[in-house]
Design a protein around this motif. Structure first.
Motif, PDB file in Angstrom:
ATOM      1  N   LEU A 206      45.822  32.838  34.780  1.00 49.57           N
ATOM      2  CA  LEU A 206      44.969  34.004  35.008  1.00 49.57           C
ATOM      3  C   LEU A 206      43.519  33.744  34.628  1.00 49.57           C
ATOM      4  O   LEU A 206      42.661  34.587  34.808  1.00 49.57           O
ATOM      5  N   ALA A 207      43.209  32.567  34.114  1.00 50.97           N
ATOM      6  CA  ALA A 207      41.868  32.269  33.625  1.00 50.97           C
ATOM      7  C   ALA A 207      40.814  32.313  34.720  1.00 50.97           C
ATOM      8  O   ALA A 207      39.647  32.534  34.447  1.00 50.97           O
ATOM      9  N   ALA A 208      41.201  32.123  35.953  1.00 48.88           N
ATOM     10  CA  ALA A 208      40.241  32.174  37.050  1.00 48.88           C
ATOM     11  C   ALA A 208      39.580  33.539  37.146  1.00 48.88           C
ATOM     12  O   ALA A 208      38.534  33.694  37.743  1.00 48.88           O
TER      13      ALA A 208
ATOM     14  N   LEU B 216      62.788  39.080  35.526  1.00 44.78           N
ATOM     15  CA  LEU B 216      61.344  38.886  35.540  1.00 44.78           C
ATOM     16  C   LEU B 216      60.931  38.490  36.949  1.00 44.78           C
ATOM     17  O   LEU B 216      61.347  37.441  37.458  1.00 44.78           O
ATOM     18  N   LEU B 217      60.133  39.341  37.581  1.00 45.60           N
ATOM     19  CA  LEU B 217      59.703  39.132  38.959  1.00 45.60           C
ATOM     20  C   LEU B 217      58.190  39.220  39.030  1.00 45.60           C
ATOM     21  O   LEU B 217      57.567  39.985  38.296  1.00 45.60           O
ATOM     22  N   ALA B 218      57.592  38.442  39.935  1.00 45.63           N
ATOM     23  CA  ALA B 218      56.146  38.526  40.138  1.00 45.63           C
ATOM     24  C   ALA B 218      55.838  38.183  41.585  1.00 45.63           C
ATOM     25  O   ALA B 218      56.569  37.423  42.233  1.00 45.63           O
ATOM     26  N   GLY B 219      54.753  38.750  42.078  1.00 40.73           N
ATOM     27  CA  GLY B 219      54.353  38.465  43.442  1.00 40.73           C
ATOM     28  C   GLY B 219      52.947  38.962  43.711  1.00 40.73           C
ATOM     29  O   GLY B 219      52.286  39.524  42.846  1.00 40.73           O
ATOM     30  N   SER B 220      52.533  38.748  44.947  1.00 37.61           N
ATOM     31  CA  SER B 220      51.183  39.086  45.337  1.00 37.61           C
ATOM     32  C   SER B 220      51.115  39.141  46.849  1.00 37.61           C
ATOM     33  O   SER B 220      52.071  38.793  47.550  1.00 37.61           O
TER      34      SER B 220
ATOM     35  N   ASP C  37      45.951  33.449  45.950  1.00 40.07           N
ATOM     36  CA  ASP C  37      46.394  32.329  45.124  1.00 40.07           C
ATOM     37  C   ASP C  37      47.448  32.763  44.102  1.00 40.07           C
ATOM     38  O   ASP C  37      48.299  31.965  43.714  1.00 40.07           O
ATOM     39  N   GLU C  38      47.404  34.016  43.677  1.00 33.87           N
ATOM     40  CA  GLU C  38      48.341  34.514  42.678  1.00 33.87           C
ATOM     41  C   GLU C  38      49.787  34.488  43.178  1.00 33.87           C
ATOM     42  O   GLU C  38      50.721  34.512  42.387  1.00 33.87           O
ATOM     43  N   ALA C  39      49.979  34.406  44.507  1.00 42.29           N
ATOM     44  CA  ALA C  39      51.327  34.315  45.067  1.00 42.29           C
ATOM     45  C   ALA C  39      51.975  32.978  44.710  1.00 42.29           C
ATOM     46  O   ALA C  39      53.196  32.840  44.782  1.00 42.29           O
ATOM     47  N   LYS C  40      51.178  32.001  44.303  1.00 39.00           N
ATOM     48  CA  LYS C  40      51.678  30.669  43.979  1.00 39.00           C
ATOM     49  C   LYS C  40      52.068  30.518  42.503  1.00 39.00           C
ATOM     50  O   LYS C  40      52.623  29.499  42.115  1.00 39.00           O
ATOM     51  N   ILE C  41      51.775  31.521  41.693  1.00 37.50           N
ATOM     52  CA  ILE C  41      52.025  31.424  40.246  1.00 37.50           C
ATOM     53  C   ILE C  41      53.454  31.866  39.941  1.00 37.50           C
ATOM     54  O   ILE C  41      53.899  32.914  40.401  1.00 37.50           O
ATOM     55  N   ALA C  42      54.152  31.072  39.156  1.00 40.45           N
ATOM     56  CA  ALA C  42      55.520  31.409  38.760  1.00 40.45           C
ATOM     57  C   ALA C  42      55.522  32.682  37.900  1.00 40.45           C
ATOM     58  O   ALA C  42      54.613  32.885  37.085  1.00 40.45           O
ATOM     59  N   PRO C  43      56.534  33.541  38.054  1.00 41.09           N
ATOM     60  CA  PRO C  43      56.595  34.778  37.272  1.00 41.09           C
ATOM     61  C   PRO C  43      56.477  34.556  35.767  1.00 41.09           C
ATOM     62  O   PRO C  43      55.775  35.298  35.084  1.00 41.09           O
TER      63      PRO C  43
END
Length: 149
Positions: free
Chosen positions: A20-22, A67-71, A76-82
């Motif tokens: 998330l540093a970006a 634990l789920l994550a998406g975008s 680019d956030e769609a590429k980050i693991a949950p």
């Protein structure tokens, strides 16, 4: 017009690390948390519970919740693991904590909003679903575009 001016005036920021540093921004103008349908004590207890789960995962302790994550697919956030998203969210910096209705009346559902780039920009919507005994059942993190004005 007043709402837009208010949002621009209070636009806060948070600092992130890792994936998330970006989205790191100056935190000197950070706003206080907005609470919707929850007391300060309830919001603090929820955030404390989520931070404890975060710390347990950092220490490689088993956590039984989903634990789920998406975008949006093109972000680019769609590429980050949950797990990476979850571990990098500074939960003390969530902007809003809101209680929402749950499909199961004996469970509690909350939505937290984390705005790493400040208000009016893309943000993480984090849904926390607690089971009937208060245990975390599921955490879903969605990176979303800002609502249109």
């Amino acid at each position: 017009m007043k709402v837009l001016i208010f949002l621009l005036a209070v636009a806060g920021s948070c600092t992130a690390v890792g994936p998330l540093a970006a989205h790191e921004v100056d935190s000197s103008s950070r706003v206080g948390q907005q609470l919707v349908g929850v007391s300060t004590d309830e919001a603090e207890a929820l955030i404390s519970k989520v931070k404890e789960a975060q710390e347990n995962l950092r220490r490689k302790r088993f956590q039984p919740f989903l634990l789920l994550a998406g975008s949006v697919a093109s972000y680019d956030e769609a590429k980050i693991a949950p797990i990476d998203v979850f571990l990098d969210v500074p939960f003390d910096d969530v902007w809003e904590v809101k209680k929402v209705s749950s499909a199961r009346k004996d469970w509690k559902s909350f939505v937290l909003s984390y705005t790493p780039q400040g208000l009016g920009k893309a943000y993480w919507e984090i849904e926390v679903l607690l089971g009937y005994t208060g245990e975390i059942h599921q955490i879903t993190l969605l990176y979303k575009p800002p609502a249109p004005f």
